[in-house]
Scaffold this motif. Structure first.
Motif, PDB file in Angstrom:
ATOM      1  N   ASN A  38     -20.056 -28.179 -32.645  1.00 55.83           N
ATOM      2  CA  ASN A  38     -20.570 -27.798 -33.633  1.00 55.83           C
ATOM      3  C   ASN A  38     -21.448 -26.557 -33.343  1.00 55.83           C
ATOM      4  OD1 ASN A  38     -19.509 -29.524 -35.751  1.00 55.83           O
ATOM      5  ND2 ASN A  38     -21.696 -30.456 -36.166  1.00 55.83           N
ATOM      6  N   LYS A  39     -22.261 -26.471 -32.532  1.00 49.79           N
ATOM      7  CA  LYS A  39     -22.931 -25.438 -32.401  1.00 49.79           C
ATOM      8  C   LYS A  39     -21.962 -24.197 -31.515  1.00 49.79           C
ATOM      9  CE  LYS A  39     -27.166 -23.691 -29.851  1.00 49.79           C
ATOM     10  NZ  LYS A  39     -28.405 -23.911 -29.240  1.00 49.79           N
ATOM     11  N   GLY A  40     -21.165 -24.749 -30.668  1.00 50.37           N
ATOM     12  CA  GLY A  40     -20.357 -23.892 -30.071  1.00 50.37           C
ATOM     13  C   GLY A  40     -19.448 -23.176 -31.126  1.00 50.37           C
ATOM     14  N   VAL A  41     -18.872 -23.722 -31.949  1.00 48.96           N
ATOM     15  CA  VAL A  41     -17.953 -23.166 -33.069  1.00 48.96           C
ATOM     16  C   VAL A  41     -18.721 -22.004 -33.761  1.00 48.96           C
ATOM     17  CG1 VAL A  41     -16.764 -23.609 -35.199  1.00 48.96           C
ATOM     18  CG2 VAL A  41     -16.521 -25.234 -33.231  1.00 48.96           C
ATOM     19  N   LYS A  42     -19.971 -22.185 -34.269  1.00 48.69           N
ATOM     20  CA  LYS A  42     -20.684 -21.528 -34.745  1.00 48.69           C
ATOM     21  C   LYS A  42     -21.054 -19.968 -34.234  1.00 48.69           C
ATOM     22  CE  LYS A  42     -23.215 -24.396 -38.315  1.00 48.69           C
ATOM     23  NZ  LYS A  42     -22.776 -25.721 -37.812  1.00 48.69           N
ATOM     24  N   GLN A  43     -21.226 -20.285 -32.619  1.00 44.96           N
ATOM     25  CA  GLN A  43     -21.491 -19.198 -31.782  1.00 44.96           C
ATOM     26  C   GLN A  43     -20.196 -18.352 -31.698  1.00 44.96           C
ATOM     27  OE1 GLN A  43     -23.442 -21.090 -28.366  1.00 44.96           O
ATOM     28  NE2 GLN A  43     -25.251 -20.103 -28.994  1.00 44.96           N
ATOM     29  N   LEU A  44     -19.138 -19.119 -31.385  1.00 48.46           N
ATOM     30  CA  LEU A  44     -17.708 -18.227 -31.345  1.00 48.46           C
ATOM     31  C   LEU A  44     -17.597 -17.473 -32.623  1.00 48.46           C
ATOM     32  CD1 LEU A  44     -15.671 -20.965 -29.649  1.00 48.46           C
ATOM     33  CD2 LEU A  44     -16.052 -18.859 -28.705  1.00 48.46           C
ATOM     34  N   ILE A  45     -17.692 -18.082 -33.800  1.00 51.10           N
ATOM     35  CA  ILE A  45     -17.305 -17.355 -34.999  1.00 51.10           C
ATOM     36  C   ILE A  45     -18.285 -16.143 -35.063  1.00 51.10           C
ATOM     37  CG2 ILE A  45     -17.381 -17.422 -37.514  1.00 51.10           C
ATOM     38  CD1 ILE A  45     -16.060 -20.216 -37.120  1.00 51.10           C
ATOM     39  N   SER A  46     -19.877 -16.538 -34.839  1.00 49.35           N
ATOM     40  CA  SER A  46     -20.572 -15.253 -35.001  1.00 49.35           C
ATOM     41  C   SER A  46     -20.369 -14.180 -34.112  1.00 49.35           C
ATOM     42  CB  SER A  46     -22.275 -15.865 -34.673  1.00 49.35           C
ATOM     43  OG  SER A  46     -23.074 -14.941 -34.830  1.00 49.35           O
TER      44      SER A  46
ATOM     45  N   SER B  72      -4.414 -22.555 -26.732  1.00 48.35           N
ATOM     46  CA  SER B  72      -4.384 -23.435 -27.616  1.00 48.35           C
ATOM     47  C   SER B  72      -3.086 -23.752 -28.535  1.00 48.35           C
ATOM     48  CB  SER B  72      -5.547 -23.259 -28.682  1.00 48.35           C
ATOM     49  OG  SER B  72      -5.664 -24.201 -29.703  1.00 48.35           O
ATOM     50  N   ASP B  73      -2.761 -24.875 -28.659  1.00 43.65           N
ATOM     51  CA  ASP B  73      -1.725 -25.337 -29.567  1.00 43.65           C
ATOM     52  C   ASP B  73      -2.088 -26.307 -30.747  1.00 43.65           C
ATOM     53  OD1 ASP B  73      -2.272 -27.557 -27.970  1.00 43.65           O
ATOM     54  OD2 ASP B  73      -0.155 -27.999 -27.140  1.00 43.65           O
ATOM     55  N   PHE B  74      -3.281 -26.157 -30.819  1.00 41.20           N
ATOM     56  CA  PHE B  74      -4.054 -26.857 -32.039  1.00 41.20           C
ATOM     57  C   PHE B  74      -3.669 -26.190 -33.386  1.00 41.20           C
ATOM     58  CE2 PHE B  74      -6.619 -27.924 -28.501  1.00 41.20           C
ATOM     59  CZ  PHE B  74      -6.663 -29.320 -28.484  1.00 41.20           C
TER      60      PHE B  74
ATOM     61  N   GLN C 256      -4.597 -18.497 -43.343  1.00 38.67           N
ATOM     62  CA  GLN C 256      -4.633 -18.533 -42.078  1.00 38.67           C
ATOM     63  C   GLN C 256      -6.095 -18.547 -41.423  1.00 38.67           C
ATOM     64  OE1 GLN C 256      -2.077 -18.779 -39.859  1.00 38.67           O
ATOM     65  NE2 GLN C 256      -0.995 -19.225 -41.626  1.00 38.67           N
ATOM     66  N   GLU C 257      -7.117 -18.089 -41.974  1.00 38.96           N
ATOM     67  CA  GLU C 257      -8.451 -18.207 -41.774  1.00 38.96           C
ATOM     68  C   GLU C 257      -8.752 -19.761 -41.756  1.00 38.96           C
ATOM     69  OE1 GLU C 257     -12.032 -17.219 -40.146  1.00 38.96           O
ATOM     70  OE2 GLU C 257     -10.261 -16.224 -40.102  1.00 38.96           O
ATOM     71  N   LEU C 258      -8.422 -20.388 -42.687  1.00 39.57           N
ATOM     72  CA  LEU C 258      -8.711 -21.826 -42.873  1.00 39.57           C
ATOM     73  C   LEU C 258      -7.984 -22.703 -41.492  1.00 39.57           C
ATOM     74  CD1 LEU C 258     -10.171 -24.402 -43.889  1.00 39.57           C
ATOM     75  CD2 LEU C 258      -8.087 -24.285 -45.552  1.00 39.57           C
TER      76      LEU C 258
ATOM     77  N   ALA D  87      -8.756 -25.364 -36.289  1.00 40.63           N
ATOM     78  CA  ALA D  87      -8.177 -25.696 -35.303  1.00 40.63           C
ATOM     79  C   ALA D  87      -9.270 -25.396 -34.324  1.00 40.63           C
ATOM     80  CB  ALA D  87      -6.970 -24.502 -34.913  1.00 40.63           C
ATOM     81  N   LEU D  88     -10.147 -24.492 -34.492  1.00 39.58           N
ATOM     82  CA  LEU D  88     -11.588 -24.616 -33.438  1.00 39.58           C
ATOM     83  C   LEU D  88     -12.130 -26.050 -33.361  1.00 39.58           C
ATOM     84  CD1 LEU D  88     -13.382 -21.257 -34.462  1.00 39.58           C
ATOM     85  CD2 LEU D  88     -12.074 -21.979 -32.199  1.00 39.58           C
ATOM     86  N   GLU D  89     -12.137 -26.762 -34.617  1.00 45.63           N
ATOM     87  CA  GLU D  89     -12.864 -27.782 -34.702  1.00 45.63           C
ATOM     88  C   GLU D  89     -11.947 -28.948 -33.683  1.00 45.63           C
ATOM     89  OE1 GLU D  89     -15.762 -28.652 -36.207  1.00 45.63           O
ATOM     90  OE2 GLU D  89     -15.604 -26.542 -36.824  1.00 45.63           O
ATOM     91  N   LEU D  90     -10.604 -28.822 -33.533  1.00 44.79           N
ATOM     92  CA  LEU D  90      -9.710 -29.694 -32.773  1.00 44.79           C
ATOM     93  C   LEU D  90      -9.880 -29.450 -31.485  1.00 44.79           C
ATOM     94  CD1 LEU D  90      -6.755 -29.651 -35.304  1.00 44.79           C
ATOM     95  CD2 LEU D  90      -8.609 -31.164 -35.144  1.00 44.79           C
ATOM     96  N   ILE D  91     -10.343 -28.524 -30.946  1.00 45.52           N
ATOM     97  CA  ILE D  91     -10.616 -27.997 -29.521  1.00 45.52           C
ATOM     98  C   ILE D  91     -11.606 -28.929 -28.805  1.00 45.52           C
ATOM     99  CG2 ILE D  91     -10.726 -26.286 -27.643  1.00 45.52           C
ATOM    100  CD1 ILE D  91      -9.475 -24.266 -29.766  1.00 45.52           C
TER     101      ILE D  91
END
Length: 365
Positions: free
Chosen positions: A19-27, A60-62, A3-5, A10-14
Motif C-alpha cells: 500500500n505505502k509503496g504504491v502511494k509513494q510511486l504515484i506521488s 510488467s504484464d499485469f 487507462q489511468e484506472l 495494475a500497480l496493486e497486482l505487482i
C-alpha cells in the motif's frame, strides 16, 4: 475503460510494492500511468524501490489482468474507487493502513456527514438485538450512516434496523462483491444498495477467507467517526474493530452488559480498562463527538474564505485530529511538497494551523 484506472489496478497486482509503496510511486511519478512510462533511473529514486522491483514494473504484464478485473467489476454493476479519486472516503484516507482502492456497489456515498460503526458478536442475545435497534434508530435521527460487516448477530441486526427505518447503511465484506457471505444475507445486501453501499477491497470472485476478515474490520473502523460495540466475548472480530478504531484515534463506545454473561465480558472489559467509553444513550455519543449543530455552524462562520488547496490541507488536519509531518500531508492531500509548504504558511497566517517541532503541523480550530 480509463487507462489511468487500469494502471492504478495494475500497480496493486505487482508483488512486493504494498500500500505505502504504491502511494509513494504515484506521488513521485505524478500518476499511476507515469509509473509505467518513466525511466528506470527515476523509479530507483523512489524510497523502497530496488533494482528487482524496478525491473518488475518495467516488464510488467499485469495490465491485461487489470483490464480483466475491471471488466468483471462492470459486469456486476460495481465500480472501483482509488485513493486519488475525490470520491475516496476522507475518513479512510486518514488511516495509515487504508487500502489504495475499494470496490463498491450501490447508490450511497462514501463521504457521509456522519458515520458510525455498530458491531458485535455473531451470537447476539435478545438484549443485544433490542439495544442495537435502539442505538440505530437514535443514530438515524442524527443523520448518521450506519457501518457494519453484514455478519450474523449484531452486524445484520444493525443493517436490518437501518433498512426498516430508511437509514443509509454500508456493509463492508471480506470477499468479492459477488461473493456475499453469509449467503442468507444476500437479500439484505441487495436492499442496502438502494440507499447505501456494499464495500470490499477484494476483487470480484474472491472467496471470503478467514484472513480477510481482520482486514475488513480496519475498513469498518476507518470509515467511521466512532465505533459502538454492543455485545462481544473477550475475543472476536468486534474487539479487533474496536482496537483498530482506537489506534486510528477514533472514539470507541461499548454497551455495558450483565456480569458473567459471555457476550458482555468483552464490552465490560473495554469499559473497565478504559479502552472504550460507556454507552448508555445517544446523549453520550453526541456529547463526546461534539455533534451540536449550532456549535458546528459557529465554527464554520469563523473560517475565512479558503482556496481549494488550503481547504484540502486544513480539512485533512482537522479530520485527522492529530499532528502530521509535511511529507505525510503532501502524500494524503496529493499536493506536491513544495506547494504544501506555502499552503501551510498561508493557513498559519490565518490562525488555522500551527507548526510544531519536527516539521509537524496541526489544525488549531
Amino acid at each position: 475503460m480509463s487507462q489511468e484506472l487500469v494502471h492504478q489496478l495494475a500497480l496493486e497486482l505487482i508483488p512486493g510494492i504494498g500500500n505505502k509503496g504504491v502511494k509513494q510511486l504515484i506521488s513521485y511519478c505524478g500518476s499511476a500511468s507515469s509509473v509505467f512510462t518513466v525511466p528506470k533511473s527515476k523509479l530507483l529514486k523512489v524510497p523502497g524501490v530496488g533494482n528487482h522491483l524496478a525491473n518488475t514494473i518495467k516488464s510488467s504484464d499485469f495490465i491485461r489482468e487489470a483490464e480483466s478485473i475491471i471488466e468483471s467489476v462492470e459486469k456486476i454493476d460495481a465500480r472501483i474507487v482509488h485513493f486519488t479519486d475525490s470520491e475516496y472516503p476522507k475518513r479512510l484516507r486518514m488511516v495509515y493502513d487504508a487500502p489504495n482502492l475499494l470496490y463498491i456497489k450501490g447508490n450511497g456515498t462514501l463521504n457521509t456527514e456522519r458515520s458510525v460503526a455498530v458491531v458485535g458478536t455473531r451470537k447476539a442475545t435478545n438484549y443485544g438485538k433490542k439495544i442495537t435497534d435502539k442505538i440505530v434508530a437514535d443514530l438515524g435521527a442524527t443523520g448518521a450512516t450506519i457501518i457494519s460487516g453484514l455478519a450474523y448477530g449484531i452486524d445484520i441486526q444493525a443493517h436490518k434496523t437501518s433498512l426498516k427505518n430508511h437509514i443509509p447503511t454500508h456493509a463492508v465484506i471480506a470477499g468479492g462483491l459477488d461473493r456475499i457471505y453469509p449467503s442468507v444475507h444476500k437479500k439484505y445486501a441487495n436492499d442496502i444498495q438502494d440507499e447505501g453501499l456494499i464495500i470490499s477491497e477484494s476483487v470480484p470472485g474472491a472467496k471470503p477467507d478467514a484472513h480477510l476478515f481482520p482486514s475488513r474490520n480496519r475498513i469498518i473502523a476507518g470509515l467511521s467517526d466512532v465505533t459502538i460495540v454492543v455485545e462481544a466475548a473477550e475475543r472476536g472480530g468486534a474487539l479487533i474493530t474496536a482496537t483498530l478504531a482506537d489506534s486510528y484515534n477514533r472514539p470507541v463506545f461499548a454497551v455495558p452488559g450483565d456480569v458473567g454473561n459471555t457476550y458482555s465480558s468483552g464490552t465490560n472489559k473495554l469499559i473497565s480498562t478504559q479502552k472504550a467509553l460507556i454507552y448508555t444513550g445517544i446523549e453520550d455519543l453526541i456529547y463526546h463527538l461534539g455533534w451540536d449543530d449550532q456549535n458546528k455552524d459557529e465554527i464554520h462562520k469563523k473560517l475565512p474564505e479558503l482556496s481549494y488547496q488550503e481547504k484540502a490541507v486544513y480539512t485533512l488536519l482537522k479530520d485527522t485530529n492529530r499532528s502530521l509531518e509535511i511529507d505525510t500531508i503532501s502524500l494524503l492531500s496529493q499536493i506536491p511538497v513544495n506547494h504544501v509548504a506555502s499552503v501551510l504558511l498561508e493557513l498559519e497566517f490565518k490562525d488555522l494551523v500551527k507548526s510544531l517541532p519536527g516539521k509537524k503541523y496541526e489544525a488549531t480550530l
